[in-house]
Write a protein that holds these residues in place. Structure first.
Motif, PDB file in Angstrom:
ATOM      1  N   LEU A   1       0.560  -1.342  -0.017  1.00  0.00           N
ATOM      2  CA  LEU A   1       0.135  -0.056   0.013  1.00  0.00           C
ATOM      3  C   LEU A   1       0.840   1.309   0.076  1.00  0.00           C
ATOM      4  N   GLY A   2       1.930   1.154   0.727  1.00  0.00           N
ATOM      5  CA  GLY A   2       2.527   2.561   0.881  1.00  0.00           C
ATOM      6  C   GLY A   2       3.219   2.840  -0.437  1.00  0.00           C
ATOM      7  N   SER A   3       3.793   1.871  -1.145  1.00  0.00           N
ATOM      8  CA  SER A   3       4.319   2.213  -2.282  1.00  0.00           C
ATOM      9  C   SER A   3       3.453   2.611  -3.461  1.00  0.00           C
ATOM     10  N   ALA A   4       1.939   2.214  -3.472  1.00  0.00           N
ATOM     11  CA  ALA A   4       0.984   2.775  -4.020  1.00  0.00           C
ATOM     12  C   ALA A   4       0.689   4.197  -3.810  1.00  0.00           C
ATOM     13  N   VAL A   5       0.625   4.504  -2.472  1.00  0.00           N
ATOM     14  CA  VAL A   5       0.301   5.806  -2.167  1.00  0.00           C
ATOM     15  C   VAL A   5       1.531   6.736  -2.517  1.00  0.00           C
ATOM     16  N   VAL A   6       2.689   6.343  -2.556  1.00  0.00           N
ATOM     17  CA  VAL A   6       3.834   7.179  -3.268  1.00  0.00           C
ATOM     18  C   VAL A   6       3.430   7.504  -4.540  1.00  0.00           C
ATOM     19  N   GLU A   7       3.404   6.562  -5.136  1.00  0.00           N
ATOM     20  CA  GLU A   7       2.947   6.937  -6.729  1.00  0.00           C
ATOM     21  C   GLU A   7       1.747   7.767  -6.735  1.00  0.00           C
ATOM     22  N   ALA A   8       0.772   7.397  -6.067  1.00  0.00           N
ATOM     23  CA  ALA A   8      -0.613   8.364  -6.380  1.00  0.00           C
ATOM     24  C   ALA A   8      -0.383   9.957  -5.829  1.00  0.00           C
ATOM     25  N   LEU A   9       0.510  10.041  -4.877  1.00  0.00           N
ATOM     26  CA  LEU A   9       0.709  11.366  -4.378  1.00  0.00           C
ATOM     27  C   LEU A   9       1.730  12.133  -5.615  1.00  0.00           C
ATOM     28  N   VAL A  10       2.774  11.455  -5.919  1.00  0.00           N
ATOM     29  CA  VAL A  10       3.660  11.819  -6.985  1.00  0.00           C
ATOM     30  C   VAL A  10       2.503  12.399  -8.371  1.00  0.00           C
ATOM     31  N   ASP A  11       1.833  11.636  -8.722  1.00  0.00           N
ATOM     32  CA  ASP A  11       0.791  11.898  -9.749  1.00  0.00           C
ATOM     33  C   ASP A  11       0.287  13.165  -9.832  1.00  0.00           C
ATOM     34  N   ARG A  12      -0.125  13.293  -8.386  1.00  0.00           N
ATOM     35  CA  ARG A  12      -0.816  14.648  -8.065  1.00  0.00           C
ATOM     36  C   ARG A  12       0.152  15.755  -7.923  1.00  0.00           C
ATOM     37  N   GLY A  13       1.550  15.507  -7.989  1.00  0.00           N
ATOM     38  CA  GLY A  13       2.471  16.891  -7.950  1.00  0.00           C
ATOM     39  C   GLY A  13       2.734  17.055  -6.591  1.00  0.00           C
ATOM     40  N   ILE A  14       2.764  16.135  -5.656  1.00  0.00           N
ATOM     41  CA  ILE A  14       3.117  16.164  -4.369  1.00  0.00           C
ATOM     42  C   ILE A  14       4.516  15.680  -3.997  1.00  0.00           C
ATOM     43  N   PHE A  15       5.215  16.204  -3.354  1.00  0.00           N
ATOM     44  CA  PHE A  15       6.713  15.842  -2.850  1.00  0.00           C
ATOM     45  C   PHE A  15       6.478  14.935  -1.866  1.00  0.00           C
ATOM     46  N   VAL A  16       7.301  13.735  -1.829  1.00  0.00           N
ATOM     47  CA  VAL A  16       6.953  12.594  -0.945  1.00  0.00           C
ATOM     48  C   VAL A  16       8.223  12.228   0.047  1.00  0.00           C
ATOM     49  N   LYS A  17       8.386  12.293   1.150  1.00  0.00           N
ATOM     50  CA  LYS A  17       9.299  11.658   1.969  1.00  0.00           C
ATOM     51  C   LYS A  17       9.151  10.369   2.102  1.00  0.00           C
ATOM     52  N   ALA A  18       9.493   9.245   1.384  1.00  0.00           N
ATOM     53  CA  ALA A  18       9.257   7.930   1.499  1.00  0.00           C
ATOM     54  C   ALA A  18      10.001   7.121   2.534  1.00  0.00           C
ATOM     55  N   ALA A  19       9.494   6.899   3.703  1.00  0.00           N
ATOM     56  CA  ALA A  19       9.987   6.494   5.021  1.00  0.00           C
ATOM     57  C   ALA A  19       9.987   4.973   4.990  1.00  0.00           C
ATOM     58  N   THR A  20      11.060   4.130   5.076  1.00  0.00           N
ATOM     59  CA  THR A  20      11.041   2.754   5.309  1.00  0.00           C
ATOM     60  C   THR A  20      12.669   2.166   5.798  1.00  0.00           C
ATOM     61  N   ARG A  21      12.747   0.925   5.984  1.00  0.00           N
ATOM     62  CA  ARG A  21      13.874   0.577   6.519  1.00  0.00           C
ATOM     63  C   ARG A  21      14.697  -0.101   5.389  1.00  0.00           C
ATOM     64  N   GLN A  22      14.213   0.021   4.285  1.00  0.00           N
ATOM     65  CA  GLN A  22      14.900  -0.488   2.918  1.00  0.00           C
ATOM     66  C   GLN A  22      14.760   0.529   1.992  1.00  0.00           C
TER      67      GLN A  22
END
Length: 286
Positions: A13-34
């Motif tokens: 889900l998190g990776s899909a949300v990153v993609e959906a936000l970027v599609d809307r022109g929003i800058f994302v801090k993608a937080a993960t252990r990997q």
């Protein structure tokens, strides 16, 4: 520029949300252990993050306008990990949090996700709670995929139905809420239909071109199989509680929330199966 912190950014889900936000022109801090699993782009900044490491909180929360918050799957200790993070977000001036809970979690005050919901609601931070049903992706890339590869799903779901939903639809709904800051809202997210596992395997069989069967087993047998697979005992108990709700028919509810939020109907299970057919065919060949 608006910046959203997405936790669990390498998850389904998190990776899909990153993609959906970027599609809307929003800058994302993608937080993960990997972080090596995330490509740094003009709109995506990978960030090392772990709820248990409070020393990472400051960098994660710096200059973000909102947070997409998701718990580790089947984690009974999620409240002790996430509540301190919520508190730190408030202290850091974060104005908005969207929390991914799960369908019907509000029915039990002792459920770990409900405990997080209640703390967030009392925190004073503007927030939205999304409660999606079981993910369709559990069948393609999740914990049920090996069962499909072997040709048989064994679960204690009986003949009860579930309104499975794709993470793509959840992500689209989440992106709308994060962009519009739909504070004070609690949304139940489901697919467009409710299916039994017997109906699911018939669809999968048609798509795979081979027979996939469903066998209803007891809760005790389900827990035994989970232990044999090395699942932690706390996660086993968590899963048992979820399937008890399935058997009661609670997961068969269908809402129109995805269409309401996004303007588009959620994906049907047959559409999902057709879209992911190659995954199961590759597994068969392997």
């Amino acid at each position: 520029m608006e910046t959203i912190l997405v936790t669990g950014a390498t998850g389904k889900l998190g990776s899909a949300v990153v993609e959906a936000l970027v599609d809307r022109g929003i800058f994302v801090k993608a937080a993960t252990r990997q972080t090596t699993k995330i490509k740094w782009t003009q709109r995506v900044q990978p960030l090392v993050f772990d709820y248990k490491d409070t020393g990472l909180y400051k960098a994660a929360l710096d200059k973000v306008s909102g947070v997409f918050l998701i718990a580790p799957p089947l984690d009974s200790e999620a409240p002790s990990k996430m509540i301190p993070f919520i508190d730190k977000a408030g202290e850091s001036g974060v104005k908005y949090i969207l929390f991914i809970s799960a369908l019907k979690m509000e029915l039990s005050e002792q459920n770990p996700l409900r405990m997080i919901e209640l703390h967030l609601l009392k925190s004073g931070i503007d927030c939205t709670i999304l409660r999606p049903n079981f993910f369709m992706e559990n069948f393609s890339t999740g914990w049920l995929a090996p069962s499909i590869a072997s040709g048989a799903i064994r679960l204690s779901a009986g003949e009860a139905k579930t309104s499975f939903i794709s993470v793509e639809d959840i992500a689209r709904a989440a992106a709308v809420c994060l962009e519009e800051k739909r504070s004070g809202q609690q949304y139940d997210l489901t697919g467009r239909e409710a299916l039994s596992y017997g109906e699911v395997v018939r669809i999968l069989s048609d798509v795979c071109g081979r027979k996939v069967t469903y066998h209803t087993i007891s809760e005790t047998e389900t827990m035994r199989l989970a232990r044999e697979q090395g699942m932690p005992e706390s996660a086993i108990q968590y899963m048992a509680n979820l399937f008890a709700m399935v058997r009661k028919g609670l997961m068969a509810e269908i809402t129109g929330t995805v269409r309401e939020l996004t303007g588009k109907a959620p994906m049907s299970f047959e559409e999902f199966a057709q879209k992911n057919a190659d995954i199961w065919k590759v597994r068969k060949a392997a």
